[in-house]
Design an enzyme around this catalytic site. Sequence first.
Site, PDB file in Angstrom:
ATOM      1  N   HIS A  65     -13.672   8.314  -4.459  1.00  0.00           N
ATOM      2  CA  HIS A  65     -12.609   7.319  -4.269  1.00  0.00           C
ATOM      3  C   HIS A  65     -11.255   8.018  -4.203  1.00  0.00           C
ATOM      4  CE1 HIS A  65     -11.097   3.126  -4.696  1.00  0.00           C
ATOM      5  NE2 HIS A  65     -10.118   3.650  -5.422  1.00  0.00           N
ATOM      6  N   MET A  85      -1.064   6.024  -2.269  1.00  0.00           N
ATOM      7  CA  MET A  85       0.052   5.147  -2.685  1.00  0.00           C
ATOM      8  C   MET A  85       1.346   5.610  -2.038  1.00  0.00           C
ATOM      9  SD  MET A  85      -0.691   5.062  -6.743  1.00  0.00           S
ATOM     10  CE  MET A  85      -2.334   4.784  -7.399  1.00  0.00           C
ATOM     11  N   MET A  97      -2.993   1.812  -0.880  1.00  0.00           N
ATOM     12  CA  MET A  97      -2.007   0.953  -1.550  1.00  0.00           C
ATOM     13  C   MET A  97      -0.674   1.244  -0.878  1.00  0.00           C
ATOM     14  SD  MET A  97      -3.555   1.545  -5.315  1.00  0.00           S
ATOM     15  CE  MET A  97      -4.532   2.908  -4.683  1.00  0.00           C
ATOM     16  N   ASP A 130     -12.232  -1.970  -9.516  1.00  0.00           N
ATOM     17  CA  ASP A 130     -11.392  -0.777  -9.655  1.00  0.00           C
ATOM     18  C   ASP A 130     -10.261  -1.020 -10.651  1.00  0.00           C
ATOM     19  OD1 ASP A 130      -9.957   1.561  -9.231  1.00  0.00           O
ATOM     20  OD2 ASP A 130      -9.310   1.059  -7.192  1.00  0.00           O
ATOM     21  N   GLY A 131     -10.223  -0.176 -11.695  1.00  0.00           N
ATOM     22  CA  GLY A 131      -9.134  -0.229 -12.669  1.00  0.00           C
ATOM     23  C   GLY A 131      -9.634  -0.504 -14.080  1.00  0.00           C
TER      24      GLY A 131
HETATM   25  C1  DX5 Z   1      -5.233   2.192  -9.481  1.00  0.00           C
HETATM   26  C2  DX5 Z   1      -6.229   2.877  -8.584  1.00  0.00           C
HETATM   27  C3  DX5 Z   1      -7.484   3.215  -9.263  1.00  0.00           C
HETATM   28  C4  DX5 Z   1      -7.332   4.198 -10.388  1.00  0.00           C
HETATM   29  C5  DX5 Z   1      -8.373   3.850 -11.389  1.00  0.00           C
HETATM   30  O1  DX5 Z   1      -4.184   1.707  -8.757  1.00  0.00           O
HETATM   31  O2  DX5 Z   1      -6.566   2.057  -7.491  1.00  0.00           O
HETATM   32  O3  DX5 Z   1      -8.491   3.666  -8.361  1.00  0.00           O
HETATM   33  O4  DX5 Z   1      -7.478   5.529 -10.004  1.00  0.00           O
HETATM   34  O5  DX5 Z   1      -8.125   4.579 -12.514  1.00  0.00           O
HETATM   35  P1  DX5 Z   1      -8.763   4.232 -13.910  1.00  0.00           P
HETATM   36  O6  DX5 Z   1     -10.249   4.227 -13.734  1.00  0.00           O
HETATM   37  O7  DX5 Z   1      -8.271   5.338 -14.762  1.00  0.00           O
HETATM   38  O8  DX5 Z   1      -8.218   2.875 -14.319  1.00  0.00           O
HETATM   39 ZN    ZN Z   2      -8.386   2.683  -6.281  1.00  0.00          ZN
END
Ligand code: DX5
Ligand code: ZN
Length: 216
Positions: A31, A35, A66, A173-174
């Site tokens: 993944h 950003m 993002m 995710d998150g």
């Molecule tokens: C957050 C990202 C995630 C992030 C997840 O904006 O989209 O993919 O890397 O990280 P963890 O698993 O640490 O919450």
């Molecule tokens: Zn992500």
Amino acid sequence: MILSPSILSADFGNLQSEIEMLNKSNADWIHVDVMDGVFVPNISFGFPVLKFVNKIAKKEIDVHLMIDNPDSYIKQFSEAGASILTVHYESCTHLHRTIQDIKNNGMKTGLALNPHTPVSFLENIIADINMVLIMSVNPGFAAQKFIPNTYNKIEELKKLIESKQSKTLIQVDGGVNLDNAKMLIEKGADSLVAGNAIFNTPNPTETIKKFKNITA
Ligand code: DX5
Ligand code: ZN
């Protein structure tokens, strides 16, 4: 369950060995969080890093954009090695066109929903997308706290997918970790993303194995 470790929490000074570790592990995808500092209040990385990851990676690259105006970069992400390209519902005014464009560039289509965006908004697009990414934190940062309403959204999304007889996958995710993963899978998640809960453990390969052993 398709496990997609997020390299946002990897050690960038040793990115090659981090990717090689993922290659040898039980992880399914890689993944990659892009950003832009506009759509989210953080900047991660772009094409040079993605191209490098693609050079080393032996697994499918799952790119999570993002960014504002993703339409301008679809072809470039395909050329840089994205296999699945996920855009945010909130950043696409002409979402149907964006989704077709991702398909026409040879990638699988993903659509991400912020925590406040209702699943019901997907009614007229769900049949066109390969995967819905439910954000279980507000996007922008690793290691944030999981939002429990995610469980309800997964259930609702599962119903919507079934009502349309679609094969769309559900990714979460998150804030995903070894404690909430089982419940997420039970509710209907097909794929889990985890960054902090993998890379910030003493033995990420072992942690990946533990994730992969979790079943509903
Ligand atoms: C957050 C990202 C995630 C992030 C997840 O904006 O989209 O993919 O890397 O990280 P963890 O698993 O640490 O919450
Ligand atoms: Zn992500």
